[in-house]
Design an enzyme around this catalytic site. Sequence first.
Site, short mmCIF file in Angstrom:
data_model
loop_
_atom_site.label_atom_id
_atom_site.label_comp_id
_atom_site.label_asym_id
_atom_site.label_seq_id
_atom_site.Cartn_x
_atom_site.Cartn_y
_atom_site.Cartn_z
N SER A 142 0.82 -1.10 0.07
CA SER A 142 0.06 -0.04 0.00
C SER A 142 0.90 1.28 0.07
O SER A 142 0.43 2.24 -0.41
CB SER A 142 -0.95 0.29 1.17
OG SER A 142 -0.29 0.06 2.47
N HIS A 143 2.08 1.18 0.37
CA HIS A 143 3.09 2.21 0.35
C HIS A 143 4.30 1.87 -0.47
O HIS A 143 5.36 2.65 -0.23
CB HIS A 143 3.17 2.71 1.85
CG HIS A 143 2.23 3.37 2.44
ND1 HIS A 143 1.15 2.70 2.93
CD2 HIS A 143 1.64 4.64 2.36
CE1 HIS A 143 -0.09 3.49 3.15
NE2 HIS A 143 0.41 4.63 2.99
N GLU B 215 -4.72 0.10 1.26
CA GLU B 215 -4.84 -1.40 1.04
C GLU B 215 -6.71 -1.17 0.40
O GLU B 215 -6.52 -2.11 -0.41
CB GLU B 215 -5.19 -1.69 2.33
CG GLU B 215 -4.94 -3.30 2.56
CD GLU B 215 -3.72 -3.87 1.68
OE1 GLU B 215 -2.88 -3.43 1.90
OE2 GLU B 215 -4.03 -4.74 1.11
P1 NDP Z 1 -1.02 -3.28 8.81
O1 NDP Z 1 -2.30 -3.53 9.45
O2 NDP Z 1 -0.79 -4.19 7.56
O3 NDP Z 1 0.36 -3.56 10.03
C1 NDP Z 1 0.36 -3.01 10.99
C2 NDP Z 1 1.59 -3.28 11.97
O4 NDP Z 1 1.11 -4.46 12.57
C3 NDP Z 1 2.89 -3.61 11.26
O5 NDP Z 1 4.12 -3.09 12.09
C4 NDP Z 1 2.73 -5.12 11.16
O6 NDP Z 1 4.10 -5.78 11.09
C5 NDP Z 1 1.87 -5.40 12.02
N1 NDP Z 1 1.49 -6.74 12.34
C6 NDP Z 1 0.81 -7.25 11.47
N2 NDP Z 1 0.24 -8.52 11.37
C7 NDP Z 1 0.96 -8.85 12.63
C8 NDP Z 1 0.84 -10.01 13.54
N3 NDP Z 1 0.11 -11.14 13.16
N4 NDP Z 1 1.59 -10.02 14.61
C9 NDP Z 1 2.30 -8.99 15.08
N5 NDP Z 1 2.42 -7.86 14.12
C10 NDP Z 1 1.56 -7.87 13.11
O7 NDP Z 1 -0.84 -1.84 8.50
P2 NDP Z 1 -1.83 -0.76 8.29
O8 NDP Z 1 -2.73 -1.20 6.98
O9 NDP Z 1 -2.57 -0.38 9.29
O10 NDP Z 1 -0.80 0.50 7.95
C11 NDP Z 1 0.06 0.39 6.70
C12 NDP Z 1 0.69 1.26 6.46
O11 NDP Z 1 0.26 2.53 6.00
C13 NDP Z 1 1.67 2.02 7.69
O12 NDP Z 1 3.00 1.79 7.50
C14 NDP Z 1 1.23 3.36 7.86
O13 NDP Z 1 2.47 4.15 8.19
C15 NDP Z 1 0.55 3.82 6.47
N6 NDP Z 1 -0.08 4.89 6.55
C16 NDP Z 1 0.24 5.96 6.09
C17 NDP Z 1 -0.62 7.16 6.41
C18 NDP Z 1 -0.23 8.36 6.03
O14 NDP Z 1 -0.95 9.34 6.35
N7 NDP Z 1 0.93 9.01 5.79
C19 NDP Z 1 -2.06 6.90 6.81
C20 NDP Z 1 -2.47 5.67 7.04
C21 NDP Z 1 -1.47 4.49 6.77
P3 NDP Z 1 4.82 -6.18 9.73
O15 NDP Z 1 4.84 -5.28 8.71
O16 NDP Z 1 5.84 -7.13 9.88
O17 NDP Z 1 3.71 -7.25 9.00
O1 PYC Z 2 -3.13 4.40 3.08
O2 PYC Z 2 -4.56 5.78 4.62
C1 PYC Z 2 -3.45 5.64 3.65
C2 PYC Z 2 -2.76 6.89 3.49
C3 PYC Z 2 -3.03 8.07 3.48
C4 PYC Z 2 -1.98 8.99 3.28
C5 PYC Z 2 -0.98 8.24 3.09
N1 PYC Z 2 -1.26 6.93 2.93
#
Ligand code: NDP
Ligand code: PYC
Length: 337
Positions: free
Chosen positions: A47-48, A188
Amino acid sequence: MTETVRISLDEVRTLAEAVLSRHGLSEPHVKAVADTIVAGERDECASHGIYRLLVCAHTIKAGKVSLDAEPVVQDIAPALVKVDAKGGYAQLAFNMGKPVLAEKARQCGIAAMAINRCIHFSALWPEVEELAGNGLVALAFTPSHAWVAPAGGKKPIFGTNPIAFGWPRPGPHPYVFDFATSAVARGEIELHRREGKSIPLGWGIDANGNPTTDATEALEGAMLTFGGHKGSALSTMIELIAGPLIGDMTSAESLAHDDGAKASPYGGELIIAIDPARFLGSLAAEHLARAEALLEGITSQGARLPSQRRYEARARTALGGVRVPRTLLEDIRALLD
Ligand code: NDP
Ligand code: PYC
């Protein structure tokens, strides 16, 4: 089944730099933005990863990014640094402020950095992982656009508001987690929509507030927080500490600023760094060993640590490259036509 093709990490970087340069981004921003996109693919965080090149191209074409912004680092107090990103992408601002933040954390024990007026689309783990790799405990937060309904409500008010945490460990891999306070990152859901896949219940509601498994309906309705009221409260905290506290936008204000362009969020980011050595002095080694015992207590029962999947992916993709959906690669290559 989605058809995928394998490409090397060098090809990912070449493609990312070519697309960003072609769209007019200055050289320092091309390098800083490409670094995070390559890191996303390398660690299999789709997703990123290179998907974000489509988002960058759209955001740039919409005139929402300052292409050659030169961030200004302002040392405002012994434990505070601000970086004015001047409307450019956040990555270069972070890179420029990071040494100042780290030095302040070492001097004061704890320090905070606000990045202001940045365009933010990246994952936060590269930042906290880097700080933790330098021996600091790190936290990072940023709002986004108002896409997420509060628990008990139906109208979007929060961003997907990620929270990231890094903890230094012996060896190359700090303990790091980084997740959206929505049930899942918006990116995602966008990837599900691109591939015509349904989404699990609990990710979003349609425009009438009904649960949906349709990605487009959730994108047009509202996303949901993770953990109900708990995610809702954490998301509120992020709005507050990475918005008004640092003199920057909430997600609702960022979306209003966007004015229908559907570009990346505009606003601030808060990063906090803590130096365990300063807190603990000569007892640091003893207490950090106790932290290791805690983490060992997790893995010894078969549970995995957050970021373990990423570190394993990193080792794999360094040798074998990454698999990306064919249509995604074609759409990105078309940006160079
Ligand atoms: P995920 O739900 O995919 O994962 C979140 C975290 O949980 C990760 O550190 C992951 O580690 C860990 N994790 C997942 N499954 C397990 C498990 N079974 N046991 C232990 N740890 C686990 O992430 P999101 O979809 O919530 O977010 C994805 C990305 O989006 C993030 O990196 C976030 O910074 C980015 N984002 C950025 C935004 C922005 O405004 N800039 C806004 C929203 C999101 P692992 O990676 O090893 O699987
Ligand atoms: O995936 O939610 C997201 C997001 C927002 C800004 C950057 N990533």
